[in-house]
Design an enzyme around this catalytic site. Structure first.
Site, short mmCIF file in Angstrom:
data_model
loop_
_atom_site.label_atom_id
_atom_site.label_comp_id
_atom_site.label_asym_id
_atom_site.label_seq_id
_atom_site.Cartn_x
_atom_site.Cartn_y
_atom_site.Cartn_z
N CYS A 1 0.78 -1.15 0.22
CA CYS A 1 -0.15 -0.04 0.01
C CYS A 1 0.91 1.27 -0.11
O CYS A 1 0.51 2.43 -0.66
CB CYS A 1 -0.91 -0.03 1.23
SG CYS A 1 -2.07 1.37 1.27
N CYS B 1 -5.75 -2.41 8.11
CA CYS B 1 -6.67 -1.60 8.47
C CYS B 1 -7.93 -2.00 7.69
O CYS B 1 -8.90 -1.43 8.31
CB CYS B 1 -6.41 -0.18 7.64
SG CYS B 1 -6.30 -0.17 5.75
#
Length: 362
Positions: free
Chosen positions: A91, A188
């Site tokens: 990410c 997350c």
């Protein structure tokens, strides 16, 4: 007219770390612009309220669709291929810092800041990532794929702090409730077991792949498992098979849908193959006498040597045995606390021949 070189775009989640980052930079005289990336879940109300309280510009970047199409898809695909992904490593360059840089350019901000517990050091014309002072929170492992163009714009105010000190700082600044909040999720977009997430996002795993066989190192069937994507190298718990002694996952074969089990000793290795590397200075990496490598987050760095193979991969020789080398995880190379580069741990298939050909060169 706004002074561009004092404008900092902060990746603002609304949590402890990004809140402290904003406050610290404000104290240093920067003009803060907050951007919250919405990639999963609810509206970022906490971040909005904090921005209003601090009197800073705030924007929301709705990235839910592209995030799912890139980071989440890669996460699922890696498990399908028998690898163990680290979504934060993927990410940061592909998504988080790319989006922050785009917004920084759009909003005329010279710098990008985040709440990562890491530091930066300039040396010999290069920007190096350096481990943060808090060993328990250090996040340098996740940042190795960031390029020099991004690092030149980055500020990591929390690198010199421990998490305890950050909490104390927030309380002193009047953010006592925020200072007492719990830790954020490690991944997350996942709450709970990643296997449940895989089933939810990719229900065909159970129909197209389905159960397979646990086997030993000779290929003898030991019992059924739930499907190769649900296991990781080194796993011991949750195997749901009784062999009369502790068993560990040694290898995963997604093509045959088999999971090889063995004992802890069989997980030990002196060599590793890695690929898709990003190295700051190759000459420094290959000649470093104090080189050590982390093969998973929070693992102890293992002293090593590294050689570039003709096919572009890296051959890593550990100076002491390593355990549970998992393809898909990151191998991050350190000289002390300074990150010299990193790579993805590759499939170890065929490593025996590679070792024979290169043993005397490492």
């Amino acid at each position: 007219m706004k002074e561009r070189n004092k404008r900092v775009l902060v990746g603002m989640s609304g949590g402890i770390d990004s809140t402290a980052t904003c406050l610290m930079l404000q104290e240093q005289g920067y003009e803060i612009v907050g951007v919250t990336m919405r990639v999963w879940g609810d509206e970022p109300q906490d971040a909005r309220e904090l921005a209003a309280r601090m009197g800073i510009e705030h924007y929301v970047a709705d990235e839910r669709i592209p995030f799912k199409e890139t980071i989440v898809k890669n996460f699922i695909d890696e498990y399908k291929q028998g690898r163990t992904p680290n979504p934060c490593v993927m990410c940061n360059p592909l998504f988080k810092f790319r989006v922050l840089a785009e917004w920084a350019d759009k909003l005329d901000c010279a710098y990008i800041a985040t709440g990562h517990y890491s530091r930066l050091e300039e040396r010999s014309g290069h920007i190096y990532i350096v481990a943060g002072d808090d060993d328990k929170k250090d996040q340098s492992y996740f940042l190795w794929r960031l390029g020099q163009d991004i690092l030149k714009r980055c500020i990591f105010p929390l690198g010199d702090y421990t998490k305890i000190k950050v909490r104390e700082y927030l309380a002193e600044k009047g953010y006592e409730a925020k200072s007492k909040e719990g830790e954020s999720m490690e991944v997350c977009f996942i709450q709970g077991d990643y296997r449940d997430f895989l089933r939810e996002q990719c229900p065909e795993l159970d129909t197209e792949i389905g159960p397979g066989w646990f086997v030993n190192s000779e290929g003898v069937k030991l019992g059924q498992h739930k499907g190769a994507p649900y296991y990781t190298i080194g796993q011991r718990k949750g195997l749901e098979i009784a062999l009369g002694k502790p068993a560990y996952v040694l290898k995963i074969n997604p093509q045959k849908n088999t999971v090889m089990l063995g004992d802890a000793e069989q997980l030990q290795t002196e060599y590793m193959l890695a690929e898709q590397d990003r190295i700051v200075d190759e000459q420094e990496l290959f000649s470093c006498e104090n080189l050590a490598v982390r093969i998973r987050y929070r693992s102890r760095p293992i002293p090593c040597r590294v050689k570039r193979l003709e096919d572009g991969r890296l051959l890593v020789r550990f100076r002491e045995t390593a355990s549970a080398v998992a393809p898909g995880q990151s191998a991050v190379f350190y000289d002390g606390r300074r990150v010299l580069g990193g790579a993805f741990i590759a499939s170890q298939r065929g490593i025996g021949l590679v070792i024979i050909e290169n043993k005397d060169k490492l």
